[in-house]
Design a protein around this motif. Structure first.
Motif, PDB file in Angstrom:
ATOM      1  N   CYS A   1       0.829  -1.216   0.000  1.00 53.63           N
ATOM      2  CA  CYS A   1       0.000   0.000   0.000  1.00 53.63           C
ATOM      3  C   CYS A   1       0.851   1.248   0.000  1.00 53.63           C
ATOM      4  N   GLY A   2       2.114   1.121   0.386  1.00 57.58           N
ATOM      5  CA  GLY A   2       2.969   2.306   0.421  1.00 57.58           C
ATOM      6  C   GLY A   2       3.769   2.451  -0.845  1.00 57.58           C
ATOM      7  N   GLY A   3       3.551   1.526  -1.800  1.00 53.79           N
ATOM      8  CA  GLY A   3       4.241   1.636  -3.078  1.00 53.79           C
ATOM      9  C   GLY A   3       5.744   1.465  -2.939  1.00 53.79           C
ATOM     10  N   LEU A   4       6.183   0.648  -1.988  1.00 57.59           N
ATOM     11  CA  LEU A   4       7.637   0.479  -1.827  1.00 57.59           C
ATOM     12  C   LEU A   4       8.204  -0.534  -2.828  1.00 57.59           C
ATOM     13  N   TYR A   5       7.312  -1.215  -3.563  1.00 53.19           N
ATOM     14  CA  TYR A   5       7.823  -2.143  -4.573  1.00 53.19           C
ATOM     15  C   TYR A   5       8.602  -1.392  -5.635  1.00 53.19           C
ATOM     16  N   GLY A   6       8.193  -0.117  -5.864  1.00 52.55           N
ATOM     17  CA  GLY A   6       8.682   0.557  -7.063  1.00 52.55           C
ATOM     18  C   GLY A   6       8.018  -0.129  -8.239  1.00 52.55           C
ATOM     19  N   THR A   7       8.718  -0.188  -9.350  1.00 50.21           N
ATOM     20  CA  THR A   7       8.095  -0.805 -10.527  1.00 50.21           C
ATOM     21  C   THR A   7       8.471  -2.274 -10.603  1.00 50.21           C
ATOM     22  N   THR A   8       9.536  -2.666  -9.883  1.00 51.27           N
ATOM     23  CA  THR A   8      10.004  -4.045 -10.021  1.00 51.27           C
ATOM     24  C   THR A   8       9.341  -4.902  -8.961  1.00 51.27           C
ATOM     25  N   ARG A   9       8.245  -5.540  -9.306  1.00 54.77           N
ATOM     26  CA  ARG A   9       7.655  -6.465  -8.332  1.00 54.77           C
ATOM     27  C   ARG A   9       8.327  -7.800  -8.583  1.00 54.77           C
ATOM     28  N   SER A  10       9.295  -8.098  -7.777  1.00 52.87           N
ATOM     29  CA  SER A  10      10.238  -9.114  -8.223  1.00 52.87           C
ATOM     30  C   SER A  10      10.010 -10.447  -7.569  1.00 52.87           C
ATOM     31  N   PHE A  11      10.862 -11.364  -7.971  1.00 51.42           N
ATOM     32  CA  PHE A  11      10.890 -12.721  -7.467  1.00 51.42           C
ATOM     33  C   PHE A  11      11.150 -12.725  -5.962  1.00 51.42           C
ATOM     34  N   HIS A  12      12.026 -11.806  -5.495  1.00 56.19           N
ATOM     35  CA  HIS A  12      12.414 -11.808  -4.065  1.00 56.19           C
ATOM     36  C   HIS A  12      11.212 -11.562  -3.165  1.00 56.19           C
ATOM     37  N   ALA A  13      10.381 -10.595  -3.576  1.00 54.71           N
ATOM     38  CA  ALA A  13       9.186 -10.298  -2.769  1.00 54.71           C
ATOM     39  C   ALA A  13       8.325 -11.555  -2.664  1.00 54.71           C
ATOM     40  N   ALA A  14       8.177 -12.254  -3.783  1.00 52.49           N
ATOM     41  CA  ALA A  14       7.345 -13.458  -3.800  1.00 52.49           C
ATOM     42  C   ALA A  14       7.913 -14.508  -2.852  1.00 52.49           C
ATOM     43  N   VAL A  15       9.241 -14.662  -2.857  1.00 56.72           N
ATOM     44  CA  VAL A  15       9.866 -15.672  -1.986  1.00 56.72           C
ATOM     45  C   VAL A  15       9.576 -15.344  -0.520  1.00 56.72           C
ATOM     46  N   GLY A  16       9.681 -14.054  -0.169  1.00 48.93           N
ATOM     47  CA  GLY A  16       9.394 -13.646   1.204  1.00 48.93           C
ATOM     48  C   GLY A  16       7.989 -14.023   1.613  1.00 48.93           C
ATOM     49  N   ILE A  17       7.039 -13.769   0.713  1.00 49.47           N
ATOM     50  CA  ILE A  17       5.647 -14.059   1.051  1.00 49.47           C
ATOM     51  C   ILE A  17       5.422 -15.569   1.169  1.00 49.47           C
ATOM     52  N   VAL A  18       6.091 -16.325   0.308  1.00 51.13           N
ATOM     53  CA  VAL A  18       5.938 -17.792   0.379  1.00 51.13           C
ATOM     54  C   VAL A  18       6.430 -18.298   1.746  1.00 51.13           C
ATOM     55  N   ALA A  19       7.505 -17.684   2.254  1.00 47.38           N
ATOM     56  CA  ALA A  19       8.003 -18.085   3.578  1.00 47.38           C
ATOM     57  C   ALA A  19       6.923 -17.855   4.637  1.00 47.38           C
TER      58      ALA A  19
END
Length: 816
Positions: free
Chosen positions: A486-504
């Motif tokens: 919600c704070g737009g901290l992804y920037g434009t690159t919604r990357s693989f790393h973010a996904a891995v964190g959520i999977v954890a």
């Protein structure tokens, strides 16, 4: 201790006032620059908060609301002075606009405290509060009229520091001279006598009043704008709102300590509104337009407030009606697209200001006075007494936790409500270009994160391990991923790393789902539907979010949380569960399966002791409270029971079982088998927590244990004592001598509460006599008397009675 804490509070009040007196007296060429004064006031506000919190745990003095209110005031005031000193409030009139709402509120708030102080015979505190109120009023006038010089404000502050100093000096002298010297008006001795006469009058929540004053503070910021006292809402008002929000979260925790679940939940809710308001005022700094307000969760918030108001009005109707003002506030915010900047909500804020002042007055007065202002409690009780369906829960066991003893009430209600709020924040479709333009962050971070963490910590303090782990995990999830999404901290690159964190996170949550199978149905669905939210975060991170999925996930999780919220509220308010949480989906033998067989009997009742005696006589084993820790007992006259007690404990060979009797008369038939010195020593030492290890002899056969005697003591000796506990000796009078072993599996810590007995040995004992927390957490002293005739004794274990005391008893016996 209490008097020193009140000293700290009073000295910080006089120190702060002295600083302000110097500041105003030397104005306009300030001796203390405003940044320095702001920082000093912040430090003093922390000290004041500490003094207020420490003081409150003993009695309902007006010092608590005075300290906490001033602390919040100086916190906001200090931040504004720092901002002014750093040149943030540069425009002419900015400082005035920033300070006025706070000064106005505190003039009125402290006037209320002063009025109650005079009515309830706390003159010195009343004078102190009136003086601070006068100083704030003078300062307020100074901002609007130049004819009143700053030296008048300085004089008012000087008066405060003199009164505070006098009172603190009186307390210090009283403390140092142990009550011989007491300055008039400062000794609390007569007060103590008054308080004992009042007894239960102070049992209400002492933190409710300062919490309500903080609602006045936030409301006055918007009120002043509506009345045209300030020109606009801007950055300078944020410190007041956020100080009020932060202090309310603190007061929420303290209300849990005061065992007031509903008021604590209400303060948690109102603090969210304050953080949201502050966020909306901050936003225009980096964007020209005002942030938009998503309607759905304001409506949901209004519903939560309304439900809470309904339940609170059963506890005290005045507070319930008061919360309805917040329901209308949420609806007003939902109706106006400009949110906090619109006239409608500001008008309701005016109503909140007035209502808070009235309810604060009632709370303050009822905290101290003998004749209470009626809050409608009795009327509601009378109404509910007629209905056969609903019975209010009352009594001392209302907040007894599942295991042991806890200082906090249950915070689950707030945690579930925050889940509802945080999940509905996802439905607002934010603008991807300007993600912060929708005011979602405060709901996600404050509601979903901070308050959930608070709920988790309180659940942990109450011994709810699984629930607390889940709450803390979800809070971390909301803070990290809520901010990035919600704070737009992804920037434009919604990357693989973010996904891995959520999977954890999802792996963690799947473990919680598995564990909740053994807890109850509602929790299983709660953790399972949170998985849907986690999946929506995951899909969002990899750009694969189907339209409408968010809303579906939110609605399911939100509704399950709402059901849990209602169930937690109703189970904490009514007897007999109205909304079931369901049983565990999977029953394991040994986990919660054997808990149904074991009886719980309160130790206060003679009938319970009689029932335990019947169980022991018929060959059962029971857990009972004693003068030290809880123990497991069996009757000597039932060899089968002695054998069972030995088996159920997996008794180690080096911790043999001991014998307890209720008087030496029970050994009278075998008196000729004891040496005179030993007999006299036993007579002198008991009843007490001293176990005597004496040589084994034929006297053991008089107790009728037959073959099972081999389980008691060692082949050479037996430990024996008369406990110093009326319940235990009464039980032994009914049953005869008993065999005793500690009520915990060998090698574990001692058991100090009946719930722990139940948890550790629940399926192995027939009944537990419940006496609450143990009076002492230390076991008895074990004395070796096998060689007492040669004049010396040894110690196997020094427990609650020190060696010196035992040796003294022996000396006296030998002298005889």
């Amino acid at each position: 201790g209490g008097s020193l804490h009140s000293c700290a509070g009073l000295l910080s009040i006089s120190a702060g006032s002295l600083l302000q007196a110097v500041h105003f007296y030397s104005s306009p060429r300030a001796l203390i620059p405003s940044t320095a004064l702001g920082v000093l006031l912040l430090l003093l506000s922390a000290l004041l908060a500490y003094a207020g919190i420490r003081r409150s745990l003993r009695n309902g003095s007006l010092l608590v609301p005075l300290c906490l209110t001033l602390s919040a005031f100086w916190c906001g005031y200090g931040v504004i002075l720092v901002l002014a000193g750093q040149g943030v409030l540069a425009e002419p009139g900015d400082l005035r606009d920033a300070l006025v709402p706070g000064l106005a509120t505190f003039t009125l708030a402290l006037l209320l405290v002063a009025a109650v102080g005079f009515l309830c015979r706390e003159p010195v505190l009343a004078v102190l509060a009136a003086a601070v109120s006068l100083a704030s009023g003078h300062e307020l006038a100074l901002h609007y009229s130049s004819s009143l010089g700053p030296s008048a404000v300085a004089c008012a502050h000087l008066l405060v520091s003199l009164v505070g100093g006098y009172f603190a000096l009186g307390r210090i002298l009283y403390f140092l001279t142990k009550g011989k010297v007491a300055l008039s008006g400062t000794d609390l001795a007569e007060k103590k006598a008054q308080e004992q006469s009042r007894g239960s009058a102070g049992s209400t929540n002492p933190f409710a009043a300062p919490g309500l004053l903080l609602n006045m503070l936030a409301a006055s910021v918007f009120c002043c704008r509506l009345l045209g006292v300030t020109r606009e809402l801007f950055l300078g008002h944020v410190p007041w709102l956020w100080a009020a929000g932060a202090y309310q979260i603190g007061i929420c925790v303290l209300s849990y300590r005061a065992m007031d679940v509903l008021m604590a939940t209400a303060f948690g809710f109102t603090s969210i509104l304050k953080f949201a308001g502050g966020y909306c005022l901050l936003y225009p700094i980096w964007q020209p337009e005002e942030p938009s307000f998503p309607t759905p969760f304001l409506v949901v918030f209004a519903i939560l407030f309304a439900v809470l108001a309904l339940f609170l009005s059963l506890q005290s109707p005045v507070d319930g009606l008061y919360l309805l003002v917040f329901v209308s506030y949420c609806i007003a915010l939902a109706c106006s697209p400009r949110g906090f900047f619109a006239g409608g909500p500001q008008g309701v804020a005016g109503a909140i200001f007035v209502a808070s002042a009235l309810v604060t007055l009632i709370h303050l007065y009822n905290m101290r006075a003998r004749a209470r202002i009626p809050t409608g409690k009795a009327a509601v009780k009378a109404l509910l007494a007629r209905s056969s369906l609903l019975k209010l829960r009352e009594g001392p066991d209302l907040h007894a936790p599942y295991l042991g003893y806890s200082r906090y009430a249950d915070a689950e209600v707030l945690a579930y409500a925050c889940s509802v709020l945080a999940s509905f924040a996802l439905t607002s479709p934010g603008d991807p270009q300007a993600p912060l333009a929708t005011a979602v962050i405060p709901w996600v971070v404050v509601a979903g994160g901070i308050l959930k963490l608070l709920g988790g910590s309180v659940a942990f303090a109450r011994g709810k391990t699984l629930e607390s782990s889940a709450f803390i995990l979800y809070a971390v999830m909301w803070i990290i991923w809520g901010l990035t999404r919600c704070g737009g901290l992804y920037g434009t690159t919604r990357s693989f790393h973010a996904a891995v964190g959520i999977v954890a996170f999802m792996l963690f949550n799947s473990f919680i789902v598995f564990c909740s199978l053994f807890l109850n149905t509602a929790w299983f669905f709660y953790s399972l539907t949170f998985m849907l939210i986690a999946v929506s975060f995951l899909l969002d991170a990899i750009h694969a979010l189907p339209t409408g999925y968010d809303i579906a996930a939110t609605l399911t999780f939100g509704l399950v949380s709402f059901y849990c919220f209602l169930a937690a509220l109703s189970s904490s308010t009514f007897e007999g569960c109205c909304l079931p949480m369901g049983g565990p989906l999977v029953q394991l033998s040994g986990v919660g399966a054997g808990t149904t067989k074991c009886l719980h009997l309160p130790a206060r009742k003679a009938s319970s002791v009689k029932r335990i005696a019947d169980i022991l006589r018929s060959g059962g084993t029971c857990g009972i409270p004693t003068d030290t820790v809880y123990v497991l007992v069996a009757a000597c006259s039932r060899p089968d029971a002695v054998e069972r007690a030995h088996r159920s404990k997996r008794q180690a060979q080096d911790r043999p079982m001991s014998l307890w009797i209720s008087s030496l008369k029970q050994l009278e038939p075998a008196k000729h088998l004891f040496t005179p010195l030993l007999w006299d020593f036993m007579e002198a030492a008991w009843p007490s927590p001293i176990s005597l290890v004496i040589p084994r002899g034929e006297w053991v056969d008089f107790l009728g244990m037959k073959d099972s005697a081999k389980y008691v003591g060692t082949p050479q000796s037996v430990a024996i004592r008369i406990p110093d506990c009326s319940v235990t000796t009464h039980l032994i009078d009914l049953v005869g001598p008993i065999v005793v072993t500690s009520a915990n599996p060998t090698g574990e810590a001692d058991t100090t509460h009946h719930n722990q007995v139940y948890a550790k040995l629940g399926d192995k004992v027939d009944a537990v006599l419940c006496g609450g927390p143990s009076p002492e957490n230390i076991a008895s002293t074990v004395v070796d008397c096998t060689k007492i005739d040669s004049g010396n004794i040894g110690f196997f274990r020094v427990g609650i009675i020190p060696k010196s005391q035992v040796l003294q008893i022996l000396e006296q016996v030998q002298k005889k």
